[in-house]
Design a protein around this motif. Sequence first.
Motif, PDB file in Angstrom:
ATOM      1  N   ILE A 230      -8.266   3.430   7.587  1.00  0.00           N
ATOM      2  CA  ILE A 230      -7.811   2.575   6.499  1.00  0.00           C
ATOM      3  C   ILE A 230      -7.057   1.393   7.106  1.00  0.00           C
ATOM      4  O   ILE A 230      -6.252   1.560   8.023  1.00  0.00           O
TER       5      ILE A 230
ATOM      6  N   ALA B 190       0.830  -1.217   0.000  1.00  0.00           N
ATOM      7  CA  ALA B 190       0.000   0.000   0.000  1.00  0.00           C
ATOM      8  C   ALA B 190       0.862   1.264   0.000  1.00  0.00           C
ATOM      9  O   ALA B 190       0.454   2.291  -0.513  1.00  0.00           O
TER      10      ALA B 190
ATOM     11  N   PHE C 176      -3.298   8.315   6.095  1.00  0.00           N
ATOM     12  CA  PHE C 176      -3.145   7.588   4.835  1.00  0.00           C
ATOM     13  C   PHE C 176      -3.031   8.575   3.679  1.00  0.00           C
ATOM     14  O   PHE C 176      -2.185   8.422   2.799  1.00  0.00           O
TER      15      PHE C 176
ATOM     16  N   PHE D 109      -4.791  -2.083   5.828  1.00  0.00           N
ATOM     17  CA  PHE D 109      -4.173  -2.753   4.692  1.00  0.00           C
ATOM     18  C   PHE D 109      -3.188  -3.798   5.193  1.00  0.00           C
ATOM     19  O   PHE D 109      -2.737  -3.768   6.338  1.00  0.00           O
TER      20      PHE D 109
ATOM     21  N   VAL E 238      -3.972   5.403  -6.081  1.00  0.00           N
ATOM     22  CA  VAL E 238      -4.924   5.325  -4.977  1.00  0.00           C
ATOM     23  C   VAL E 238      -6.326   5.582  -5.510  1.00  0.00           C
ATOM     24  O   VAL E 238      -6.551   6.551  -6.240  1.00  0.00           O
TER      25      VAL E 238
ATOM     26  N   VAL F 212       2.440   4.250  -7.295  1.00  0.00           N
ATOM     27  CA  VAL F 212       1.229   3.911  -6.548  1.00  0.00           C
ATOM     28  C   VAL F 212       0.042   4.653  -7.138  1.00  0.00           C
ATOM     29  O   VAL F 212       0.146   5.836  -7.475  1.00  0.00           O
TER      30      VAL F 212
END
Length: 56
Positions: A24, A3, A42, A26, A14, A12
């Motif tokens: 969040i 993540a 996050f 993960f 999102v 990345v």
Amino acid sequence: MPALGAAYGLKVIVDDSLANEPEIYFEGGDHASLVHVAGSTFQELLADARHARFTE
């Protein structure tokens, strides 16, 4: 698929649907650990990530 891929030099993306989530969770990278962060944290961690909407 970490993540926080930027920590590993990975690009990345999102999903925008995460922007309003208060919390969040993960995977921690070993299929047995769960990481919990505040939604605002996050967003800060992924501020430089590309954003898109790819879920419904």
